[in-house]
Design an enzyme around this catalytic site. Structure first.
Site, short mmCIF file in Angstrom:
data_model
loop_
_atom_site.label_atom_id
_atom_site.label_comp_id
_atom_site.label_asym_id
_atom_site.label_seq_id
_atom_site.Cartn_x
_atom_site.Cartn_y
_atom_site.Cartn_z
CG ASP A 25 0.16 3.64 1.19
OD1 ASP A 25 -0.43 2.63 0.75
OD2 ASP A 25 -0.15 4.81 0.87
NE ARG A 29 0.76 3.54 -4.39
CZ ARG A 29 1.15 4.42 -3.50
NH1 ARG A 29 1.84 5.49 -3.88
NH2 ARG A 29 0.89 4.25 -2.22
CG HIS A 42 -1.08 -6.98 0.20
ND1 HIS A 42 -0.88 -5.68 0.59
CD2 HIS A 42 -2.27 -7.00 -0.46
CE1 HIS A 42 -1.91 -4.94 0.18
NE2 HIS A 42 -2.76 -5.71 -0.46
CG LEU A 136 10.72 -4.34 18.85
CD1 LEU A 136 10.91 -2.82 18.82
CD2 LEU A 136 10.93 -4.90 17.43
CB SER A 201 -4.56 6.88 6.64
OG SER A 201 -4.19 7.42 5.42
C1 FPP Z 1 -0.98 -0.62 2.07
O1 FPP Z 1 -0.59 -0.79 0.74
C2 FPP Z 1 -0.77 -1.84 2.81
C3 FPP Z 1 -1.74 -2.55 3.44
C4 FPP Z 1 -3.15 -2.14 3.42
C5 FPP Z 1 -1.45 -3.81 4.11
C6 FPP Z 1 -0.14 -3.88 4.81
C7 FPP Z 1 0.03 -5.23 5.34
C8 FPP Z 1 1.15 -5.96 5.29
C9 FPP Z 1 2.42 -5.47 4.74
C10 FPP Z 1 1.16 -7.32 5.92
C11 FPP Z 1 1.35 -7.15 7.37
C12 FPP Z 1 1.55 -8.42 8.05
C13 FPP Z 1 1.82 -8.51 9.36
C14 FPP Z 1 1.95 -9.82 9.96
C15 FPP Z 1 2.01 -7.33 10.21
P1 FPP Z 1 -1.67 -0.60 -0.40
O2 FPP Z 1 -2.24 -1.93 -0.73
O3 FPP Z 1 -2.68 0.43 -0.01
O4 FPP Z 1 -0.74 -0.07 -1.55
P2 FPP Z 1 -1.16 0.94 -2.73
O5 FPP Z 1 -1.42 2.27 -2.07
O6 FPP Z 1 0.08 0.97 -3.57
O7 FPP Z 1 -2.34 0.38 -3.43
#
Ligand code: FPP
Length: 253
Positions: A25, A29, A42, A136, A201
Site C-alpha cells: 500500500d 501517496r 504504481h 521461491l 482489506s
Molecule cells: C496500493 O497503493 C497498491 C495497489 C492497489 C497496486 C499495487 C500494484 C503494484 C505495485 C504492481 C504489481 C505488479 C505486479 C506484476 C505484481 P494505493 O494506490 O492504494 O496507494 P495509496 O493508498 O497511497 O493511494
C-alpha cells in the site's frame, strides 16, 4: 550497505518465515508527495515488487504472496485500472525470464476471468514457463479478495455434497483449506502491510489465523531490503504460541 550487512547478521537463517504475505500500500501517496501521477507511484511500486521478490529468493524464503489487485480495486477510476492492468501484464512479460533463471515459480490467485485477455495470457505464459521451478513460490493475488475465495469454496463444497462426493458430516477445517486457492500452500507466517494503515482489506482472511502481523508507515515504493530486514528481525523476536501458553512453547523447544 553496511547497515544491510549488520541486519543480515542479526537474522537467524533457520528461523526465517516460510511464507511472507504483503499488502503493498502507498503507491498513490508516494506519487502525490512528489507531485507525480498515481500511475508513476504504481510504476515505482513495480520496482519494489522486483526488489523484494529477488531478496526473498536470495534469503531462501519459500513463499511470497503479493496483493497486487483486489476485487475492490475494480472500482477505481477506469484510467487507473487500465494503467495497473497494463503494468502487471508488462511486468510479468518483462520479468518472467529472470524469475525463471532464479528458479522462481509463479502462481496466480484470484478471479482471472475478469482480467483483460492479454494480461491473462501473459500471466498464464509466466505460470507455464516457471512451472518446473523449485525455489521461491511467488503468489500474485490479482482480482482477488478473501470473501470471493471463501464464497467460491462454499459453492464447491456444496456442489460436492449435492453430487454425493462428500457428506456434510465429513466437512472439516481441512476440507476448507483444500478448497481455497491456497490449497497445499502453507499459511503465511508473516503478513506485512506497508503504507501506514492497520487493516487486512479482505486479504487471506482464513489463512492468516495465526500469522504475525507487521505494519509499517513506509510507502510501498520506498520499501527496500533494509525495511524488509526490519520486518524479518521483528518477526524473529516474536513468540508464536498458536493458542498455547508461553511455558508450553518454551518446553517444546
Ligand atoms: C496500493 O497503493 C497498491 C495497489 C492497489 C497496486 C499495487 C500494484 C503494484 C505495485 C504492481 C504489481 C505488479 C505486479 C506484476 C505484481 P494505493 O494506490 O492504494 O496507494 P495509496 O493508498 O497511497 O493511494
Amino acid at each position: 550497505m553496511e547497515e544491510i550487512e549488520k541486519k543480515l547478521k542479526m537474522l537467524d537463517p533457520a528461523r526465517l518465515p516460510g511464507h511472507v504475505a504483503i499488502i503493498m500500500d502507498g503507491n498513490g501517496r508516494w506519487a502525490r508527495k512528489r507531485a507525480m501521477e498515481r500511475s508513476d507511484g504504481h510504476a515505482e511500486g513495480v520496482n519494489s515488487v522486483n526488489r523484494i521478490t529477488r531478496f526473498s529468493s536470495d534469503l531462501g524464503i519459500k513463499y511470497l504472496t503479493l496483493y497486487a489487485f483486489s476485487t475492490e480495486n475494480w472500482n477505481r477510476p477506469q484510467a487507473e485500472v487500465d494503467t495497473l492492468m497494463h503494468l502487471i501484464g508488462w511486468t510479468i512479460r518483462q520479468e518472467t525470464p529472470e524469475l525463471k533463471a532464479n528458479n522462481v515459480k509463479i502462481h496466480i490467485l484470484g478471479e482471472t476471468d475478469r482480467l483483460p485477455k492479454e494480461v491473462r495470457e501473459s500471466l498464464l505464459q509466466g505460470v507455464r514457463e516457471t512451472e518446473n521451478c523449485t525455489g521461491l513460490n511467488l503468489l500474485l493475488c490479482l482480482s482477488y479478495s478473501s470473501r470471493w475465495e471463501l464464497t467460491q469454496a462454499a459453492r464447491r463444497i456444496a456442489t460436492q455434497v449435492k453430487n454425493g462426493e462428500t457428506s456434510v458430516d465429513d466437512i472439516c477445517e481441512q476440507t476448507i483449506c483444500d478448497t481455497l486457492s491456497t490449497a497445499s500452500i502453507p499459511d503465511p507466517d508473516l503478513l506485512i502491510r506497508t503504507g501506514g494503515e492497520q487493516r487486512i482489506s479482505n486479504f487471506l482472511l482464513w489463512q492468516i489465523a495465526y500469522s504475525e502481523l507487521y505494519f509499517t508507515d513506509i510507502l510501498w515504493p520506498d520499501f527496500d531490503n533494509n525495511a524488509y530486514l526490519d520486518a524479518l528481525i521483528d518477526y524473529q523476536g516474536r513468540e508464536r504460541r498458536f493458542g498455547k501458553t508461553s511455558d508450553q512453547v518454551k518446553s517444546s523447544i
